[in-house]
Design a protein around this motif. Structure first.
Motif, mmCIF file in Angstrom:
data_model
loop_
_atom_site.group_PDB
_atom_site.id
_atom_site.type_symbol
_atom_site.label_atom_id
_atom_site.label_comp_id
_atom_site.label_asym_id
_atom_site.label_seq_id
_atom_site.Cartn_x
_atom_site.Cartn_y
_atom_site.Cartn_z
ATOM 1 N N LEU A 72 0.828 -1.209 0.000
ATOM 2 C CA LEU A 72 0.000 0.000 0.000
ATOM 3 C C LEU A 72 0.859 1.254 0.000
ATOM 4 N N LEU A 73 2.092 1.126 0.524
ATOM 5 C CA LEU A 73 3.007 2.266 0.534
ATOM 6 C C LEU A 73 3.983 2.181 -0.646
ATOM 7 N N ASP A 74 3.622 1.410 -1.667
ATOM 8 C CA ASP A 74 4.418 1.300 -2.890
ATOM 9 C C ASP A 74 5.797 0.686 -2.659
ATOM 10 N N ALA A 75 5.873 -0.313 -1.796
ATOM 11 C CA ALA A 75 7.133 -1.033 -1.612
ATOM 12 C C ALA A 75 6.859 -2.530 -1.700
ATOM 13 N N GLN A 76 7.791 -3.267 -2.303
ATOM 14 C CA GLN A 76 7.654 -4.717 -2.425
ATOM 15 C C GLN A 76 8.369 -5.404 -1.264
ATOM 16 N N THR A 77 7.850 -6.552 -0.841
ATOM 17 C CA THR A 77 8.493 -7.297 0.238
ATOM 18 C C THR A 77 8.962 -8.653 -0.272
ATOM 19 N N VAL A 78 10.204 -8.998 0.055
ATOM 20 C CA VAL A 78 10.721 -10.319 -0.269
ATOM 21 C C VAL A 78 11.221 -10.970 1.011
ATOM 22 N N VAL A 79 10.767 -12.191 1.268
ATOM 23 C CA VAL A 79 11.233 -12.952 2.424
ATOM 24 C C VAL A 79 12.270 -13.948 1.935
ATOM 25 N N VAL A 80 13.447 -13.931 2.548
ATOM 26 C CA VAL A 80 14.498 -14.826 2.062
ATOM 27 C C VAL A 80 15.003 -15.773 3.151
ATOM 28 N N GLY A 81 15.522 -16.911 2.694
ATOM 29 C CA GLY A 81 16.248 -17.823 3.572
ATOM 30 C C GLY A 81 15.389 -18.713 4.449
ATOM 31 N N MET A 82 14.136 -18.947 4.063
ATOM 32 C CA MET A 82 13.302 -19.802 4.909
ATOM 33 C C MET A 82 13.880 -21.211 4.981
ATOM 34 N N GLU A 107 21.100 -12.664 -1.574
ATOM 35 C CA GLU A 107 21.584 -12.242 -2.893
ATOM 36 C C GLU A 107 20.459 -12.306 -3.934
ATOM 37 N N ARG A 108 19.772 -13.467 -3.968
ATOM 38 C CA ARG A 108 18.689 -13.610 -4.941
ATOM 39 C C ARG A 108 17.512 -12.701 -4.602
ATOM 40 N N GLY A 109 17.309 -12.481 -3.319
ATOM 41 C CA GLY A 109 16.231 -11.587 -2.896
ATOM 42 C C GLY A 109 16.470 -10.177 -3.398
ATOM 43 N N GLN A 114 15.430 -5.746 -7.120
ATOM 44 C CA GLN A 114 15.942 -4.834 -8.141
ATOM 45 C C GLN A 114 15.176 -5.016 -9.450
ATOM 46 N N GLY A 115 14.915 -6.301 -9.780
ATOM 47 C CA GLY A 115 14.145 -6.618 -10.981
ATOM 48 C C GLY A 115 12.774 -5.986 -10.950
ATOM 49 N N MET A 116 12.122 -6.057 -9.801
ATOM 50 C CA MET A 116 10.776 -5.492 -9.675
ATOM 51 C C MET A 116 10.805 -3.981 -9.879
ATOM 52 N N ILE A 117 11.839 -3.338 -9.338
ATOM 53 C CA ILE A 117 11.907 -1.884 -9.452
ATOM 54 C C ILE A 117 12.266 -1.469 -10.869
ATOM 55 N N ILE A 118 13.191 -2.250 -11.492
ATOM 56 C CA ILE A 118 13.572 -1.947 -12.874
ATOM 57 C C ILE A 118 12.359 -2.099 -13.796
ATOM 58 N N SER A 119 11.553 -3.145 -13.558
ATOM 59 C CA SER A 119 10.384 -3.324 -14.427
ATOM 60 C C SER A 119 9.407 -2.162 -14.271
ATOM 61 N N ASP A 120 9.352 -1.590 -13.071
ATOM 62 C CA ASP A 120 8.552 -0.371 -12.890
ATOM 63 C C ASP A 120 9.089 0.761 -13.765
ATOM 64 N N ASP A 121 10.435 0.895 -13.766
ATOM 65 C CA ASP A 121 11.075 1.959 -14.551
ATOM 66 C C ASP A 121 10.794 1.781 -16.038
ATOM 67 N N ILE A 122 10.826 0.530 -16.506
ATOM 68 C CA ILE A 122 10.610 0.258 -17.931
ATOM 69 C C ILE A 122 9.215 0.723 -18.344
ATOM 70 N N ILE A 123 8.250 0.481 -17.482
ATOM 71 C CA ILE A 123 6.882 0.920 -17.786
ATOM 72 C C ILE A 123 6.867 2.445 -17.976
ATOM 73 N N ILE A 124 7.610 3.139 -17.115
ATOM 74 C CA ILE A 124 7.674 4.600 -17.224
ATOM 75 C C ILE A 124 8.356 4.997 -18.541
ATOM 76 N N ASP A 125 9.466 4.254 -18.886
ATOM 77 C CA ASP A 125 10.183 4.522 -20.130
ATOM 78 C C ASP A 125 9.252 4.371 -21.341
ATOM 79 N N ASP A 126 8.444 3.307 -21.313
ATOM 80 C CA ASP A 126 7.520 3.057 -22.413
ATOM 81 C C ASP A 126 6.602 4.262 -22.627
ATOM 82 N N ASP A 127 6.133 4.814 -21.527
ATOM 83 C CA ASP A 127 5.254 5.974 -21.615
ATOM 84 C C ASP A 127 5.976 7.129 -22.304
ATOM 85 N N ASP A 128 7.265 7.314 -21.894
ATOM 86 C CA ASP A 128 8.037 8.415 -22.470
ATOM 87 C C ASP A 128 8.190 8.225 -23.981
#
Lengths: 140, 137
Positions: A72-82, A107-109, A114-128
């Motif tokens: 809801l605050l525009d942040a993704q959560t990843v749980v690692v190492g279970m 590391e993978r987390g 980073q992948g999730m944030i980059i994909s957000d950026d790409i969507i913005i790039d597409d708009d541009d």
């Protein structure tokens, strides 16, 4: 009073749970983490539970809550190492944590976040990109 | 017939006692050479039950016991509180049912994690839950 440290790393918040969780501690973590997401404008939260031997329904719910609230605050959560035994127990308990992203290790987390944030950026790039094309059409 | 090998009583009055109980349960489970997955299931089950005890029963007492039946070794735990008791035990054992604010996974989920599960509750007197996890169960 015991407190679980929250570290800021670039756009992300990093939490490593190294102590035995009891309910109050988990609830404090939830509140502090959401406050930090809001304060720092973090885009991702990484929770390392590799040292956690027990996740019961309450702690599972807290992890789910953190993921939903961060979203809801525009942040993704990843749980690692279970730990495998924890995963087996959680599923048998009936808690499959839908909506929580997971990765095998920190590391993978980080890569996943980073992948999730980059994909957000790409969507913005597409708009541009669409704007110059429109301009080009007009010239024709 | 189930024989008792070693027994320990732990009083549960506050949340931090849960950590103590988990650790003691682990010690017992390691001693009878219970595998890691079964250990984790047992300790998670204990964690669920002890939370119920604190939340609804106002605390109580837990006995941890190493038991043996024939060639099987296991851990028996008895959770006893003097709280208000459970009005409808059948409903409490249903997935997704909760009178509190939880997900309602506690009791039915716990039952799935252990080999033997017995719940006795009397309104106004309290609740006793007995679980057994066999080392190879």
């Amino acid at each position: 009073m015991e407190r679980i440290p929250i570290l800021k790393m670039g756009h992300f918040l990093l939490v490593t749970i190294q102590v035995d969780l009891y309910d109050r501690l988990a609830m404090d973590l939830e509140a502090n983490l959401i406050r930090e997401v809001n304060r720092t404008g973090a885009k991702g939260v990484l929770i390392d539970i590799s040292a956690v031997e027990i996740v019961d329904s309450f702690m599972g719910r807290i992890i789910g809550n953190i993921a939903s609230m961060s979203k809801l605050l525009d942040a993704q959560t990843v749980v690692v190492g279970m730990q495998p035994a924890v995963a087996i127990t959680l599923v048998e308990l009936g808690l499959e944590l839908p909506g929580v992203h997971t990765a095998l290790n920190v590391e993978r987390g980080m890569e996943l976040l980073q992948g999730m944030i980059i994909s957000d950026d790409i969507i913005i790039d597409d708009d541009d990109d669409t704007f110059p094309e429109k301009g080009f059409d007009k010239d024709q | 017939m189930i024989l008792s090998l070693k027994k320990d009583l732990i009083k549960i009055n506050r949340e931090q006692d849960v950590v103590l109980l988990r650790n003691r349960t682990k010690e017992f489970a390691v001693k009878i050479k219970m595998g890691l997955v079964n250990q984790t299931k047992l300790i998670t089950a204990a964690s669920e039950l002890v939370r119920n005890m604190l939340r609804y029963g106002g605390g109580g007492e837990v006995s941890v016991e190493a038991v043996t039946k024939g060639r099987d070794n296991g851990i028996r735990m008895i959770f006893k509180d003097s709280g208000p008791g459970i009005a409808d035990v059948n409903k409490a054992m249903m997935d997704g049912y909760s009178t509190g604010k939880s997900l309602g996974l506690g009791l039915p989920g716990t039952k799935r994690l252990v080999n033997e599960f017995d719940l006795k509750s009397e309104l106004g007197k309290g609740t006793t839950v007995t679980i057994i996890k066999w080392a190879n169960g």
